[in-house]
Write an enzyme that holds these catalytic residues in place. Sequence first.
Site, PDB file in Angstrom:
ATOM      1  N   LYS A 172       0.861  -1.189   0.000  1.00 13.49           N
ATOM      2  CA  LYS A 172       0.000   0.000   0.000  1.00 13.49           C
ATOM      3  C   LYS A 172       0.888   1.227   0.000  1.00 13.49           C
ATOM      4  CE  LYS A 172      -1.601   2.957   2.769  1.00 13.49           C
ATOM      5  NZ  LYS A 172      -1.741   4.153   1.884  1.00 13.49           N
ATOM      6  N   PRO A 205      -6.274   4.840   6.915  1.00 14.94           N
ATOM      7  CA  PRO A 205      -7.321   4.248   7.753  1.00 14.94           C
ATOM      8  C   PRO A 205      -8.054   3.100   7.075  1.00 14.94           C
ATOM      9  CG  PRO A 205      -7.379   6.645   7.877  1.00 14.94           C
ATOM     10  CD  PRO A 205      -6.408   6.305   6.791  1.00 14.94           C
ATOM     11  N   GLU A 245       9.810   2.280  10.505  1.00 19.56           N
ATOM     12  CA  GLU A 245      10.786   3.355  10.321  1.00 19.56           C
ATOM     13  C   GLU A 245       9.971   4.636  10.386  1.00 19.56           C
ATOM     14  OE1 GLU A 245      12.223   6.400   8.876  1.00 19.56           O
ATOM     15  OE2 GLU A 245      12.361   5.382   6.934  1.00 19.56           O
ATOM     16  N   CYS A 293      13.155  11.770   6.894  1.00 20.98           N
ATOM     17  CA  CYS A 293      13.047  11.502   8.328  1.00 20.98           C
ATOM     18  C   CYS A 293      14.396  11.548   9.021  1.00 20.98           C
ATOM     19  CB  CYS A 293      12.368  10.158   8.565  1.00 20.98           C
ATOM     20  SG  CYS A 293      12.989   8.841   7.518  1.00 20.98           S
ATOM     21  N   GLU A 296       9.602  16.977  14.760  1.00 19.96           N
ATOM     22  CA  GLU A 296       9.962  16.819  13.353  1.00 19.96           C
ATOM     23  C   GLU A 296       9.154  17.809  12.518  1.00 19.96           C
ATOM     24  OE1 GLU A 296      10.990  13.041  10.631  1.00 19.96           O
ATOM     25  OE2 GLU A 296       8.961  13.032  11.426  1.00 19.96           O
TER      26      GLU A 296
END
Length: 486
Positions: A182, A216, A257, A291, A391
């Site tokens: 996905k 979701p 991650e 990230c 972040e």
Amino acid sequence: MTLVLDPLSPALLACLDHAYIDGQWLPVTGSERLPVIDPSRETVVARLTGATGADLDRAVAAARRAFPAFAATSVAQRIAWLERIEALMQERAEALARMLTLEMGAAISHARAAHVPFAIAHVRAAIDVLAAYPFETLRGTTATVREPIGVCGLITPWNWPLYQITAKVAPALAAGCTIVLKPSELSPLNAIMFAQILHDAGLPAGVFNLVNGTGPEIGGAMASHPDIDMISITGSNRAGVLVAQAAAPTVKRVTQELGGKSPNVLLPDADFETVVASGVMTAFRNVGQSCSAPTRMIVPRDRLAQVEALAIATVAQIRMGDPLDEGTVLGPIANQAQFNRVQEMIEAGLADGARLICGGLGRLEGLSQGFYARPTVFSGVTADMRIAQEEIFGPVLSIMAYDDVDEAVAMANDTVYGLGGHVQSRDLEQARAVARRIRTGQVHINHPAWDAHAPFGGYKRSGNGREYGLPGFEDYLETKAIVGFA
């Protein structure tokens, strides 16, 4: 179906209403239409039909049926498929790069130099690991056997979409697992192109399946699905927590991650004229949407003025604008929600008393459309400020000053995250000593070349498990002891 791989070709657009299941493009049963937006122009370039739980069930069933036969294939067979995938990605690299520019705003030069070749490198790394991996070892009379874990549900993000897809798909295939992928609904088009590459590479039906949809609707259903043996997610901390909670009742393996707030420690003997510029550009790579971006530059207090001047000079040289322009270094933020988040965090920095030394709120000057955030640098940042702890995921750098190396290490570790880190020094032994004290899953010394075999993952709230190279491959294996084997 054979896709014409030009961005937004009619055949590719037709796949936006389909899932790739059991070797075929099949219409999905959903009705929700999700826009795919060009962030440089804020225009809808396509609409994706979100899949439903019923579509996911079909994909999982296909992967489950395909698993026994694929798990039994030889190493040589799996290497041959992976080499074909690698070759097709090389052949279609330009089309993939242009698609990434269209749907998430990566500068075309960056898409060509990093997004696509690094994605291909993950496939090559999986081949290299597989070719040498000992699936069976003997100690005394006990054999330890490593076997594919089963059906893997892979959830990938919008910021490095193709790169994160291959970081998961390639080792899973190498291990002998079957897959349901996905991708992010915000950047799904490259995943459709990638699915066609796997189809054209001749993978057996059901080994790889692609189901597009929202987190979701599809991500949550994948996490709780009883016939999925493992979930690997790259995404936000919020998404990672929700996936882990949904997966808990089925006791499946979950690797994550997640977020980061990576430090870049400049030791007093560093070559500041070089490492400040490199640090700014590394923090702003991919418009700061990484990230592991080193967005906290930790510098000696007595060099603070010099660092500020060098940072301002570096930002002034950055060319930002149309991502299809060959000279553009930074394109737009990938979507409206993330642009808004960057603006919120710049406001927070100002409210908390950080010193704005360049950039600031609003769009880049001269651009009336597109999600172009201004490259921004704050100084005088302290650990109690939001911009030092949260972040941001945009081109925003925080400069923080220290008085001694122990304080620098403490500042580097003063975060709930632990994904990446950097150390700069002319003295390699000193840099190694500091690197060992930084509690992150990866530390870079003096801006080295990227390494597809270097394990990547986080301490603390940055996640569980590792990707890339040998550790990433082994996350897709189970361990069986056969006692009395010999």
